[in-house]
Design an enzyme around this catalytic site. Structure first.
Site, PDB file in Angstrom:
ATOM      1  N   GLN A  32     -25.743  13.997  13.060  1.00 35.96           N
ATOM      2  CA  GLN A  32     -24.796  14.751  12.699  1.00 35.96           C
ATOM      3  C   GLN A  32     -24.175  13.841  11.583  1.00 35.96           C
ATOM      4  OE1 GLN A  32     -21.500  13.863  15.690  1.00 35.96           O
ATOM      5  NE2 GLN A  32     -23.595  14.719  16.777  1.00 35.96           N
ATOM      6  N   HIS A  76     -19.762  14.638   8.467  1.00 37.29           N
ATOM      7  CA  HIS A  76     -19.513  14.748   8.950  1.00 37.29           C
ATOM      8  C   HIS A  76     -18.506  15.423   7.084  1.00 37.29           C
ATOM      9  CE1 HIS A  76     -19.094  14.732  12.617  1.00 37.29           C
ATOM     10  NE2 HIS A  76     -18.602  13.072  12.864  1.00 37.29           N
ATOM     11  N   GLU A 114     -15.009   8.879  11.382  1.00 33.46           N
ATOM     12  CA  GLU A 114     -14.374   8.523  12.813  1.00 33.46           C
ATOM     13  C   GLU A 114     -14.988   6.987  12.865  1.00 33.46           C
ATOM     14  OE1 GLU A 114     -16.549  11.322  13.847  1.00 33.46           O
ATOM     15  OE2 GLU A 114     -18.498   9.949  15.079  1.00 33.46           O
ATOM     16  N   HIS A 146     -25.049   9.835  11.638  1.00 30.09           N
ATOM     17  CA  HIS A 146     -25.080   9.152  12.318  1.00 30.09           C
ATOM     18  C   HIS A 146     -25.456   9.492  13.876  1.00 30.09           C
ATOM     19  CE1 HIS A 146     -21.079  10.565  12.275  1.00 30.09           C
ATOM     20  NE2 HIS A 146     -21.080  10.557  13.393  1.00 30.09           N
ATOM     21  N   ARG A 166     -25.159  19.273  11.787  1.00 32.41           N
ATOM     22  CA  ARG A 166     -26.509  18.855  12.507  1.00 32.41           C
ATOM     23  C   ARG A 166     -27.520  18.342  11.640  1.00 32.41           C
ATOM     24  NH1 ARG A 166     -23.404  21.670  15.679  1.00 32.41           N
ATOM     25  NH2 ARG A 166     -22.927  20.489  17.894  1.00 32.41           N
TER      26      ARG A 166
END
Length: 371
Positions: free
Chosen positions: A79, A81, A116, A234, A253
């Protein structure tokens, strides 16, 4: 002010059935428990201990960050982001198209980016994270003759986008190559090939098996961390991790999942530049107290180790809070200006109106705040 918070673990199929119950000190249900969220995100807002309601009732505007416990035993989906601009545009586009927010084909659940970081808690934590230089991948592929069709396409770093797109194209040659490489990996050595073998068991035939060979495969020792900005591809592999991220659930994804894959959108947001392994090194502010600063406004993480807690240590909350505190082991007591609160292992609390805390006890404390 300190208010205890609890939640119900998320039961994604890739999660451990025992790790979160052991951490929280509760009986396993037998079902996988993959993620434990602490925050205000509407997808799984924390509940308040000792009073009715949820954390958004105390923080109407919401927190800009989430704190999670992650416990993968098989790979999480490949995935990436979006950036803030990509998230805002994507959310507006899907709203205009009338796609329900809970539709499986929906990419954008909110308007936020989702940078993240992940911290290895008490055991090694495996992760695929970011494209590595093609020269490194070629050296790995040369060990296995069945990988020649992939090797021949990887001419240089500039070929990564075309190769990645081909692997997700549905080309029958990719399916044949995936099976051949999976079988041939049985006798190959090294961490990348061990990852291929593991993925072939969990996701047989998935082109993400071949994509994994393009990426850094990293094993964090307890106390080490990674930072994954927008556009970084990642997939967490195994272990128990503490994740701190922006308050978003936007996930695009790219494989290793039965869920919706939007190849065009993924290609639009991915950063195909090969970069060094994305370790996030902490700033040690005093012995036993480390601050992980990814350089984004959404979050940072302060970690107080057991040795520092045993001697007692003062910790400044960035910006005066608010914050979320979580005990990763043992027990810690937080003394504020007018009150105190004790966290046993696996317990979390919302912290508001405290610019400084005195931390004592024998446990491991995580303190997430805005950046």
């Amino acid at each position: 002010m300190f208010v205890g918070i609890v939640n119900t673990p998320r039961d994604y199929a890739w999660g451990s059935s025992t790790a979160i119950p052991e951490l929280l000190g509760v009986a396993p249900t037998g079902a996988p428990q993959a993620e434990y969220w602490m925050g205000t995100h509407p997808g799984s807002p924390s509940r308040l201990v000792g009073r009715t309601g949820t954390l958004p009732d105390l923080v109407p505007g919401g927190l800009p960050f989430l704190l999670k416990v992650l416990t993968p035993v098989t790979s999480v989906s490949l995935q990436a982001h979006p950036s803030v601009a990509q998230a805002e545009a994507g959310f507006a586009r899907e709203e205009a198209a009338g796609i329900p927010i809970d539709a499986p084909e929906r990419n954008y659940k909110d308007r936020n980016s989702k940078p993240e970081m992940v911290y290895a808690l008490n055991e090694p934590f495996g992760a695929l994270a970011g494209f590595r230089p093609v020269a490194e991948t070629r050296a790995v592929l040369e060990q296995v003759s069945a990988a020649r069709p992939l090797l021949d396409r990887l001419i240089g770093d500039e070929s990564l986008r075309d190769v990645f797109s081909w692997l997700l194209s549905g080309d029958p040659e990719v399916a044949q190559l995936t099976d051949a490489v999976s079988a041939a990996s049985a006798t190959a050595e090294g961490l990348s090939w061990a990852t291929v073998r593991s993925l072939a068991v969990s996701y047989p035939g998935d082109p993400g098996i071949l994509i994994s060979l393009l990426l850094h495969m990293l094993v964090l020792e307890p106390g080490e961390a990674l930072y994954l900005p927008a556009g970084n591809i990642h997939a967490y592999q195994y272990g128990v991790g503490i994740e701190v991220l922006a308050n978003s659930d936007n996930v695009i994804r790219g494989g290793l999942t039965p869920k919706h894959i939007d190849v065009a959108e993924l290609l639009a947001i991915l950063d195909f530049r090969p970069l060094p392994a994305p370790y996030l090194r902490p700033e040690v502010v005093t012995p036993g107290v480390s601050v992980f600063r990814p350089g984004v406004p959404d979050f940072l993480l302060t970690v107080v180790g057991p040795d520092a807690a045993r001697r007692g240590v003062d910790v400044t909350i960035a910006g005066g809070g608010p914050a979320i505190a979580f005990a990763g082991s043992g027990a810690v007591t937080l003394d504020g200006a007018e009150s105190s609160y004790t966290l046993e292992q696996g317990a979390g609390a919302y912290v508001s109106g405290e610019e400084a805390l005195h931390v004592s006890g024998d446990g491991l404390l995580f303190l997430a705040t805005a950046g």
